[in-house]
Write an enzyme that holds these catalytic residues in place. Structure first.
Site, PDB file in Angstrom:
ATOM      1  N   SER A 173       0.853  -1.185   0.000  1.00 45.40           N
ATOM      2  CA  SER A 173       0.000   0.000   0.000  1.00 45.40           C
ATOM      3  C   SER A 173       0.894   1.241   0.000  1.00 45.40           C
ATOM      4  O   SER A 173       1.745   1.375  -0.870  1.00 45.40           O
ATOM      5  CB  SER A 173      -0.951  -0.021   1.204  1.00 45.40           C
ATOM      6  OG  SER A 173      -1.888   1.037   1.120  1.00 45.40           O
ATOM      7  N   THR A 174       0.747   2.124   0.979  1.00 51.07           N
ATOM      8  CA  THR A 174       1.527   3.358   1.004  1.00 51.07           C
ATOM      9  C   THR A 174       3.029   3.046   0.982  1.00 51.07           C
ATOM     10  O   THR A 174       3.523   2.271   1.785  1.00 51.07           O
ATOM     11  CB  THR A 174       1.209   4.165   2.276  1.00 51.07           C
ATOM     12  OG1 THR A 174      -0.194   4.241   2.437  1.00 51.07           O
ATOM     13  CG2 THR A 174       1.793   5.561   2.188  1.00 51.07           C
ATOM     14  N   HIS A 200      -2.623  -1.064  -3.341  1.00 53.28           N
ATOM     15  CA  HIS A 200      -3.812  -0.232  -3.163  1.00 53.28           C
ATOM     16  C   HIS A 200      -3.723   0.999  -4.060  1.00 53.28           C
ATOM     17  O   HIS A 200      -2.918   1.899  -3.812  1.00 53.28           O
ATOM     18  CB  HIS A 200      -3.958   0.197  -1.701  1.00 53.28           C
ATOM     19  CG  HIS A 200      -4.185  -0.949  -0.771  1.00 53.28           C
ATOM     20  ND1 HIS A 200      -3.945  -0.864   0.578  1.00 53.28           N
ATOM     21  CD2 HIS A 200      -4.633  -2.212  -0.993  1.00 53.28           C
ATOM     22  CE1 HIS A 200      -4.239  -2.024   1.149  1.00 53.28           C
ATOM     23  NE2 HIS A 200      -4.646  -2.858   0.218  1.00 53.28           N
ATOM     24  N   MET A 293      -0.224   1.258   5.139  1.00 52.77           N
ATOM     25  CA  MET A 293      -0.995   1.523   6.346  1.00 52.77           C
ATOM     26  C   MET A 293      -2.144   0.530   6.451  1.00 52.77           C
ATOM     27  O   MET A 293      -2.630   0.008   5.453  1.00 52.77           O
ATOM     28  CB  MET A 293      -1.521   2.967   6.355  1.00 52.77           C
ATOM     29  CG  MET A 293      -2.340   3.370   5.165  1.00 52.77           C
ATOM     30  SD  MET A 293      -2.649   5.154   5.084  1.00 52.77           S
ATOM     31  CE  MET A 293      -3.984   5.331   6.235  1.00 52.77           C
ATOM     32  N   ASP A 296      -4.237  -4.917   5.947  1.00 51.37           N
ATOM     33  CA  ASP A 296      -4.542  -5.789   4.824  1.00 51.37           C
ATOM     34  C   ASP A 296      -3.372  -6.743   4.591  1.00 51.37           C
ATOM     35  O   ASP A 296      -2.210  -6.347   4.636  1.00 51.37           O
ATOM     36  CB  ASP A 296      -4.800  -4.944   3.571  1.00 51.37           C
ATOM     37  CG  ASP A 296      -5.407  -5.749   2.432  1.00 51.37           C
ATOM     38  OD1 ASP A 296      -6.005  -6.806   2.708  1.00 51.37           O
ATOM     39  OD2 ASP A 296      -5.304  -5.293   1.277  1.00 51.37           O
TER      40      ASP A 296
END
Length: 367
Positions: A173-174, A200, A293, A296
């Site tokens: 993600s991030t 993401h 973050m 998941d």
């Protein structure tokens, strides 16, 4: 907000007065945040950074006089600051956003349409959460990235299509895009596994990101499509706004896409991809959770480990945001916690171990 705790000061940069007002209202609505200054283009942005030294910057991509990419390069070189890009929903905007993430931007938010009131609550929550996470990013991640990723597409070997018997399931993600661009070039062209990747991202950006990964990789990388058969030496990126799962069809592992409800507030989510990969490939699954973050991928790691697969998480020191790897590690089901520069090697050795008939992780030679 606790007494004595300073607010996170945000510089809003956008050539649209309408967008600046929207962002200002959203940011100022949270008691922990405040807009300290605004700018209409990259030149003004640099001046505002010099004068006000904000904690976080939201930076439009397309602006007159100096665009967001040029401003980002200057800011990251002279005044390293966490930056969140505000990206137009166009192919040009998506390509520029991927470049911005390579140059050191922490994250991005798609620029809303004029019908912003329809999804205002969802957008508001996302913007506030991303600004708060960006403010925590360690300074070591904020220098200008000297991007020297060679385009090696011409060197790719044409290999026969072989249905994958092993799979690598990756969640990010991030911080994921810039991190994955360091991992994928290290995969050999004869990798005996297919790769499933959930990064993401909203619609419109995953195709551009898949093309960028493909351009620096010896393996083929594409945005996943309904009905794709998972093949060796190929990577499939979950498309924005679709969950990606794997099912057996006529004895072959096939990708399916769906718009089931969001999980952990995101779609695509990594958990359904990892869980279904484990169900189809069993102990021939390698699960990897990288920077991001939230949590998941943690449930997916548990399922992969239960079925005898090998599990890997990125370490805290090299994770831009340690949330997802931390949640995975806390399950007690992660075999290897490794820095970013060891992730590709660990994956390759894990696949080799599976091919040789091993399982359950340890021991690999990678420390």
């Amino acid at each position: 907000m606790p007494l004595g705790r300073k607010k996170i000061r945000v510089l809003v940069v956008d050539d649209s007065a309408f967008m600046r007002k929207i962002l200002r209202d959203i940011i100022n609505s949270d008691p922990e945040l405040e807009v300290c200054c605004e700018a209409r283009d990259g030149i003004e942005a640099i001046e505002m950074v010099k004068i006000h030294r904000p904690d976080v910057i939201t930076l439009d991509v397309e602006m007159p006089r100096m665009n967001g990419l040029d401003a980002l390069r200057y800011i990251m070189k002279k005044y390293p600051t966490p930056v969140i890009m505000i990206s137009a929903l166009t192919q040009e905007g998506a390509d520029a956003t991927i470049k911005a993430l390579e140059y050191g931007a922490i994250d991005f938010i798609p620029k809303p349409s004029s019908s912003i009131s329809i999804n205002m609550k969802e957008m508001k929550d996302e913007i506030i959460a991303k600004i708060k996470e960006a403010a925590k990013v360690p300074r070591r991640f904020l220098e200008l990235k000297r991007v020297r990723l060679l385009r090696i597409q011409k060197a790719k070997k044409v290999r026969p299509s072989v249905v994958a018997k092993n799979v690598v399931a990756i969640a990010a993600s991030t911080g994921g895009p810039q991190s994955l661009l360091k991992v994928f070039p290290k995969f050999p062209d004869n990798l005996k596994a297919g790769i499933l990747l959930v990064q993401h991202m909203p619609p419109g950006f995953t195709k551009s990101f898949a093309k960028r990964l493909d351009s620096v990789s010896k393996i083929d990388v594409k945005e996943a499509e309904e009905g794709d058969v998972v093949e060796e030496g190929k990577a499939y990126v979950a498309p924005g706004d679709f969950h990606m799962e794997v099912t057996l069809r006529n004895g072959k592992p096939v990708i399916t896409l769906n718009k089931k409800p969001k999980i952990h507030g995101v779609r695509p989510a990594a958990d359904p991809m990892m869980i279904t990969a484990a169900q189809v490939f069993g102990r021939k699954t390698v699960g990897v959770v990288m920077t991001g973050m939230g949590r998941d991928g943690a449930q997916g790691i548990v399922e992969i480990k239960k079925r005898g697969g090998i599990t890997i998480a990125q370490d805290k020191q090299t994770s831009i945001i340690f949330g997802m790897p931390k949640a995975a590690i806390e399950t007690g089901m992660v075999d290897y916690v490794v820095p970013l520069d060891k992730i590709a090697d660990t994956i390759v050795e894990a696949v080799q171990k599976i091919v040789r008939g091993g399982g359950y992780g340890r021991p690999l030679s990678v420390s």
